[in-house]
Design a protein around this motif. Structure first.
Motif, PDB file in Angstrom:
ATOM      1  N   SER A 187       0.831  -1.208   0.000  1.00 16.52           N
ATOM      2  CA  SER A 187       0.000   0.000   0.000  1.00 16.52           C
ATOM      3  C   SER A 187       0.865   1.257   0.000  1.00 16.52           C
ATOM      4  O   SER A 187       0.609   2.206  -0.750  1.00 16.52           O
ATOM      5  CB  SER A 187      -0.931  -0.004   1.220  1.00 16.52           C
ATOM      6  N   GLY A 188       1.915   1.275   0.825  1.00 13.71           N
ATOM      7  CA  GLY A 188       2.812   2.421   0.884  1.00 13.71           C
ATOM      8  C   GLY A 188       3.578   2.630  -0.415  1.00 13.71           C
ATOM      9  O   GLY A 188       3.793   3.765  -0.866  1.00 13.71           O
ATOM     10  N   LEU A 189       3.986   1.518  -1.045  1.00 13.20           N
ATOM     11  CA  LEU A 189       4.718   1.608  -2.304  1.00 13.20           C
ATOM     12  C   LEU A 189       3.834   2.204  -3.408  1.00 13.20           C
ATOM     13  O   LEU A 189       4.275   3.065  -4.178  1.00 13.20           O
ATOM     14  CB  LEU A 189       5.210   0.216  -2.731  1.00 13.20           C
ATOM     15  N   GLU A 190       2.595   1.719  -3.466  1.00 13.15           N
ATOM     16  CA  GLU A 190       1.687   2.224  -4.502  1.00 13.15           C
ATOM     17  C   GLU A 190       1.360   3.696  -4.275  1.00 13.15           C
ATOM     18  O   GLU A 190       1.255   4.476  -5.231  1.00 13.15           O
ATOM     19  CB  GLU A 190       0.418   1.373  -4.528  1.00 13.15           C
ATOM     20  N   LEU A 245      14.212   0.874   0.292  1.00 13.36           N
ATOM     21  CA  LEU A 245      13.263   1.429  -0.670  1.00 13.36           C
ATOM     22  C   LEU A 245      13.990   2.472  -1.509  1.00 13.36           C
ATOM     23  O   LEU A 245      14.632   3.377  -0.960  1.00 13.36           O
ATOM     24  CB  LEU A 245      12.089   2.064   0.075  1.00 13.36           C
ATOM     25  N   ASP A 246      13.891   2.343  -2.838  1.00 13.86           N
ATOM     26  CA  ASP A 246      14.644   3.217  -3.739  1.00 13.86           C
ATOM     27  C   ASP A 246      13.727   3.750  -4.833  1.00 13.86           C
ATOM     28  O   ASP A 246      12.875   3.014  -5.356  1.00 13.86           O
ATOM     29  CB  ASP A 246      15.789   2.420  -4.376  1.00 13.86           C
ATOM     30  N   VAL A 269      10.735   9.262  -0.014  1.00 14.22           N
ATOM     31  CA  VAL A 269      11.135   7.866   0.192  1.00 14.22           C
ATOM     32  C   VAL A 269      11.384   7.595   1.676  1.00 14.22           C
ATOM     33  O   VAL A 269      11.081   6.508   2.190  1.00 14.22           O
ATOM     34  CB  VAL A 269      12.361   7.521  -0.687  1.00 14.22           C
ATOM     35  N   THR A 270      11.907   8.579   2.402  1.00 11.99           N
ATOM     36  CA  THR A 270      12.124   8.418   3.847  1.00 11.99           C
ATOM     37  C   THR A 270      10.795   8.309   4.587  1.00 11.99           C
ATOM     38  O   THR A 270      10.631   7.454   5.479  1.00 11.99           O
ATOM     39  CB  THR A 270      12.939   9.608   4.393  1.00 11.99           C
ATOM     40  N   ALA A 271       9.830   9.142   4.225  1.00 10.53           N
ATOM     41  CA  ALA A 271       8.518   9.101   4.870  1.00 10.53           C
ATOM     42  C   ALA A 271       7.815   7.777   4.596  1.00 10.53           C
ATOM     43  O   ALA A 271       7.178   7.196   5.487  1.00 10.53           O
ATOM     44  CB  ALA A 271       7.661  10.266   4.385  1.00 10.53           C
ATOM     45  N   THR A 272       7.948   7.263   3.378  1.00 10.33           N
ATOM     46  CA  THR A 272       7.313   5.981   3.041  1.00 10.33           C
ATOM     47  C   THR A 272       7.954   4.837   3.808  1.00 10.33           C
ATOM     48  O   THR A 272       7.254   3.947   4.319  1.00 10.33           O
ATOM     49  CB  THR A 272       7.401   5.728   1.525  1.00 10.33           C
ATOM     50  N   PRO A 277       2.533   9.525  12.858  1.00 10.12           N
ATOM     51  CA  PRO A 277       3.580   9.578  13.885  1.00 10.12           C
ATOM     52  C   PRO A 277       4.973   9.407  13.297  1.00 10.12           C
ATOM     53  O   PRO A 277       5.144   8.821  12.223  1.00 10.12           O
ATOM     54  CB  PRO A 277       3.218   8.402  14.802  1.00 10.12           C
ATOM     55  N   GLU A 278       5.962   9.930  14.035  1.00 11.81           N
ATOM     56  CA  GLU A 278       7.342   9.895  13.548  1.00 11.81           C
ATOM     57  C   GLU A 278       8.068   8.612  13.934  1.00 11.81           C
ATOM     58  O   GLU A 278       9.044   8.225  13.286  1.00 11.81           O
ATOM     59  CB  GLU A 278       8.104  11.092  14.123  1.00 11.81           C
ATOM     60  N   ALA A 279       7.611   7.965  15.005  1.00 11.54           N
ATOM     61  CA  ALA A 279       8.316   6.784  15.514  1.00 11.54           C
ATOM     62  C   ALA A 279       7.369   5.982  16.388  1.00 11.54           C
ATOM     63  O   ALA A 279       6.307   6.480  16.795  1.00 11.54           O
ATOM     64  CB  ALA A 279       9.549   7.214  16.320  1.00 11.54           C
ATOM     65  N   ALA A 280       7.757   4.742  16.689  1.00  6.44           N
ATOM     66  CA  ALA A 280       6.916   3.899  17.546  1.00  6.44           C
ATOM     67  C   ALA A 280       7.755   2.805  18.176  1.00  6.44           C
ATOM     68  O   ALA A 280       8.802   2.410  17.654  1.00  6.44           O
ATOM     69  CB  ALA A 280       5.768   3.295  16.745  1.00  6.44           C
ATOM     70  N   ILE A 281       7.273   2.327  19.316  1.00  2.00           N
ATOM     71  CA  ILE A 281       7.858   1.156  19.979  1.00  2.00           C
ATOM     72  C   ILE A 281       6.712   0.241  20.405  1.00  2.00           C
ATOM     73  O   ILE A 281       5.581   0.696  20.573  1.00  2.00           O
ATOM     74  CB  ILE A 281       8.712   1.536  21.211  1.00  2.00           C
TER      75      ILE A 281
END
Length: 628
Positions: free
Chosen positions: A71-74, A173-174, A194-197, A229-233
């Motif tokens: 989904s993110g790639l598309e 991812l490129d 690309v970083t956000a994806t 969100p920017e990060a998760a654990i």
């Protein structure tokens, strides 16, 4: 116009230590290509597409990630639609396992290596975005003549790493262009996208892997916390870090001055070590409270807005009773749901004949589990155990495969049947398989693939039918990524995996203690532990696991009087720890446990089998204070 010869001369300048006008990460990559990979800038190399059978293996191994990432790639591809970008998802070896691009340009893209099955590892392709990203673990752009190989200099490629929930780099991812504007800054937006994806793919992967755990998501801005969100654990039921996105790893590492590149320093640690909070504080960070009020503070003073997502329904006990589990497996653990689940899974697998890989720390009982699987399999042959780390390398070949008379100097005149052949019709247990030399891994793979063994000095193979169970305290997947373990052998051995928990994590700790006490009792002498001795055992970390616990209780049994093992009967390091705490009553016992847990109330309560409120009351009652 930058010519081929200009490009070669610039790389040669870098090799001589002379300055050039390139980004530092490009210079470092060029140096790796020259010094480590031994590549020649004058030798052009066409893009490499892996053979179809190998590509299928890579694709199959990445299937779960591809499904989560699709989904993110598309979405990313739609964002750059009409700008002639090609999107590549590469695995840990740099092989492209997913591709999105304009089919009208298929021939050109395939020739340039921007296609399914292309390998972009740095050692093969030279400086390139995927390869450099795999080497550095950071997002970057390799633009035109940044590439080492002249074949790739028309390309502009931007890549970002994708980390798995354990903090290991698992994919890249490129997005790339066959041709682009001269200025490298033209790709800044591509780098951002690309970083956000990659970040969103990591978050989706973490959520998929942690349905029964708390997930804590972070943002510096309350407005974006619940939507991007920017990060998760992820946090397990005991309040320990169970997983993380790459951004989450950096937050954890920064809060305690650790290195995010070593996730072993982060995974398994209590959340209170990184944040001013306990697991019981997580419900206050759900959407029941306004976003602006959901603020947490890291140990380095960093303030973050947080969104806690509650676990789904907890894992239930399997729909079988312990009595239905075969006795050999039932003897390996108590009736805690997690342990019964493991026993049930092992019992089902035992009857299938599938190869099984057992993972677990040294001393957790991997060989005992392997024997129990054999006993529950119904096989008529022997259980033959081989410790791949204990046999000298010069003898392991003859030990495994056997030898014919006179095969080598010192060989028995009658020859010898190898351990593999001795296991014919039964189970071959390969302990510490991760320590087997690569050359023997190849021979073992052939035995498993062809069901025959060739003795040393022989020319006629002998047929064997064996069930293989292997074990390692080392993560074999990491060894595969490092090139220290054959990938094809890994998948041959790893049809199913059973993970044995470390002793410090076992919910049936007291059951294990009781079994060991019973084993060291004899006649009418039934051993028991004093409450203080039990607390001392519970507060120890047990790096040697069950083996170390067995030794400790054996010492206690030998020294005990009146059938009760007291604190002073335990090995010196356990008794000394208790003595330093002034062990002698319940208050001192509690103090010892709190010290062992770093004054993490939740962890101490778990180990003592109490709730947090009881621990807090006892701290007040006995006037216990943390020593700094």
């Amino acid at each position: 116009m930058f010519s081929h010869s200009d490009h070669i001369r610039e790389i040669e300048r870098v090799g001589r230590g002379l300055p050039v006008s390139r980004d530092d990460m490009v210079v470092k990559s060029w140096l790796r290509c020259l010094e480590h990979h031994r590549l020649d800038p004058a030798q052009t190399c066409e893009a490499y597409i892996v053979p179809e059978p190998r590509f299928k293996e890579h694709r199959q191994q990445s299937e779960d990630l591809i499904n989560i990432a699709r989904s993110g790639l598309e979405h990313l591809f739609r964002q750059v639609a009409g700008q002639n970008y090609v999107l590549l998802l590469s695995d840990r070896q740099g092989v492209t396992v997913e591709f999105l691009g304009d089919p009208l340009f298929d021939n050109n893209l395939r020739k340039a290596g921007l296609y399914l099955g292309s390998e972009w590892s740095e050692w093969r392709a030279g400086t390139c975005a995927v390869g450099a990203c795999l080497e550095t673990g950071e997002a970057l752009t390799i633009h035109q003549t940044d590439h080492f190989d002249n074949t790739h200099t028309p390309l502009s490629c931007t890549a970002a790493p994708i980390y798995d929930a354990r903090g290991e780099l698992s994919a890249v991812l490129d997005i790339s262009l066959l041709s682009s504007p001269i200025q490298k800054a033209s790709q800044n937006l591509a780098l951002h996208l690309v970083t956000a994806t990659a970040r969103r793919i990591e978050l989706a992967n973490l959520m998929a892997q942690a349905p029964h755990q708390w997930v804590l998501r972070f943002s510096r801005s309350p407005e974006f916390l619940d939507v991007d969100p920017e990060a998760a654990i992820s946090i397990d039921s005991l309040g320990r870090i169970a997983g993380m996105t790459h951004g989450g790893a950096k937050i954890l590492a920064r809060s305690t001055g650790r290195d995010w590149r070593d996730p072993r320093q982060l995974i398994g640690e209590p959340v209170s070590r990184f944040f001013d909070m306990e697991i019981d504080d997580l419900p206050d960070l759900t959407r029941r409270r306004p976003t602006q009020e959901r603020l947490v503070f890291a140990r380095d003073g960093n303030a973050l807005f947080a969104h806690a997502i509650e676990p789904h329904s907890r894992t239930r006990a399997p729909a079988v009773s312990r009595e239905q589990i075969p006795p050999p497996l039932r003897r390996l653990g108590g009736d805690a749901p997690e342990i019964v689940s493991l026993q049930v899974k092992a019992a089902k697998l035992a009857r299938t004949g599938l190869p099984i890989l057992i993972q677990g720390e040294t001393g957790t009982g991997k060989e005992h589990l392997a024997r129990a699987i054999h006993e529950g399999s119904g096989l008529k042959g022997q259980f033959v155990a081989i410790n791949c780390a204990a046999i000298p390398e010069q003898l392991i070949e003859s030990e495994l495969f056997g030898y014919l008379p006179g095969a080598f100097t010192g060989a028995s005149a009658k020859g010898r049947k190898g351990l593999i052949e001795q296991a014919d019709g039964g189970t071959l247990f390969l302990d510490e398989i991760g320590d087997m030399p690569l050359v023997l891994q190849s021979r073992l793979l052939r035995v498993l693939a062809e069901a025959e063994v060739l003795p040393v000095g022989g020319s006629v193979p002998r047929p064997v039918q064996i069930r293989v169970v292997s074990a390692s305290h080392r993560p074999l997947q990491t060894l595969v990524a490092q090139g220290a373990f054959r990938e094809d052998l890994y998948y041959r051995l790893n049809a199913a995996t059973l993970s044995l928990p470390a002793l410090r994590d076992r919910p049936d700790f007291e059951w294990i203690v009781a079994q060991i006490l019973a084993r060291h009792s004899y006649g009418e002498r039934e051993l028991t532990l004093s409450p203080a001795a039990l607390v001392a055992l519970k507060s120890h970390d047990w790096p040697g696991n069950i083996r170390e616990l067995d030794n400790a209780i054996a010492v206690g049994a030998a020294l005990a009087e009146n059938c009760v093992v007291e604190i002073g009967d335990l090995p010196d390091h356990l008794a000394a720890k208790a003595g330093a705490a002034g062990m002698g009553d319940a208050g001192a016992a509690l103090g010892l446990m709190l010290s062992a847990c770093g004054w993490n109330i939740s962890e101490a309560a778990r180990r003592l089998g109490l709730d947090r409120s009881t621990v807090h009351r006892q701290i007040k009652r006995y006037r216990l204070k943390q020593k700094h």
